[in-house]
Design an enzyme around this catalytic site. Sequence first.
Site, PDB file in Angstrom:
ATOM      1  N   SER A 159       0.930  -1.177  -0.053  1.00  0.00           N
ATOM      2  CA  SER A 159       0.070  -0.176  -0.044  1.00  0.00           C
ATOM      3  C   SER A 159       0.798   1.246   0.081  1.00  0.00           C
ATOM      4  O   SER A 159       1.974   1.463   0.675  1.00  0.00           O
ATOM      5  CB  SER A 159      -0.790   0.052   1.321  1.00  0.00           C
ATOM      6  OG  SER A 159      -1.767   1.157   1.296  1.00  0.00           O
ATOM      7  N   GLU A 160       0.719   2.194  -0.671  1.00  0.00           N
ATOM      8  CA  GLU A 160       1.518   3.403  -1.148  1.00  0.00           C
ATOM      9  C   GLU A 160       1.837   4.454   0.086  1.00  0.00           C
ATOM     10  O   GLU A 160       2.509   5.068   0.141  1.00  0.00           O
ATOM     11  CB  GLU A 160       0.998   4.144  -2.257  1.00  0.00           C
ATOM     12  CG  GLU A 160      -0.264   4.926  -2.235  1.00  0.00           C
ATOM     13  CD  GLU A 160      -1.352   4.001  -2.891  1.00  0.00           C
ATOM     14  OE1 GLU A 160      -2.252   4.527  -3.746  1.00  0.00           O
ATOM     15  OE2 GLU A 160      -1.130   2.785  -3.030  1.00  0.00           O
ATOM     16  N   ASN A 161       0.987   4.053   1.473  1.00  0.00           N
ATOM     17  CA  ASN A 161       0.871   4.767   2.397  1.00  0.00           C
ATOM     18  C   ASN A 161       2.240   4.184   3.505  1.00  0.00           C
ATOM     19  O   ASN A 161       2.418   4.851   4.360  1.00  0.00           O
ATOM     20  CB  ASN A 161      -0.234   4.998   3.095  1.00  0.00           C
ATOM     21  CG  ASN A 161      -0.911   3.575   3.731  1.00  0.00           C
ATOM     22  OD1 ASN A 161      -0.960   2.794   3.169  1.00  0.00           O
ATOM     23  ND2 ASN A 161      -1.546   3.604   4.931  1.00  0.00           N
TER      24      ASN A 161
END
Length: 220
Positions: free
Chosen positions: A50-52
Site C-alpha cells: 500500500s502506497e501509504n
Amino acid sequence: MTEFTPMSRKQMAARLAQDIPDGSTVNLGIGIPTLVADYIPEGREVMLHSENGILGMGPAPAPDAINPWLINAGKQHVTLLKGGSFFHQADSFAIIRGGHLDLCVLGAFEVAQNGDLANWATLDANMPPAVGGAMDLALGAKRSWVITEHTTREGAPKLVEHCAYPLTALGAVQRIYTNLAVIDVTERGFVLRDRVPGLSLEALQARTGAKLHIEEHADA
C-alpha cells in the site's frame, strides 16, 4: 434471450485474485481493488503493498479485531501478515517508481483499446479529481490490471476506443476485469478471455465501446 447475472464486486475481486501469480508483489488501488486482499488463494504467496507505507497486508480484519492505527491508502482497516513491515511514504513510492512491483490493480473510469487509462478525473464538477499514486503505479509497476464495472450507472461503456476523460497513463493496462468479462489489452485491441455464463458475445459487444476480438483458446 438468455439470462445472465453480472458478478458482484466481491466476485470480481475473487476472480482477479485467482490469476495473481505466486510470488508476486502487488499494489491494490483504492476502491474495488482493495477487496482482492480478501480472496488471495490459500497457499499462494502474494505480498500486498500500500502506497501509504505497508508491505505484507492481509485480508480485512474481523469487526472485533480492528487495529485503528493500521489502515491502507484508502483509509480502510487492514491486517498485517507475519513478516509484514511499515515504512515512510517516500520509501513506499521509491518501491513503486523503482520498478519493484510485479503488478498493480487499479480502478478506472475508462480504459482505451490501446491500454490508455483514465481513472483520476471526470467532467463531473461534483466529483473532485484525485490522482493519488495512480500515475506512479500505472507506469511504475511491471504490469497493470484494471478492475471496474463494465459500464457506468447510466449504461455507457467504460471500455472504449479512445478515452474522453483526462488520462492517467498511456498504454499502461494489460488486462481488465469487469462484472461481465475478463479482457486482455493487446496489439489487436481488446481480446476476450472469459465472460459470465449466459452472456452472449453480441450482448457483451453491445456494452463495449470498442471491438472485441476472440481467439480460439478463449472461453467463448
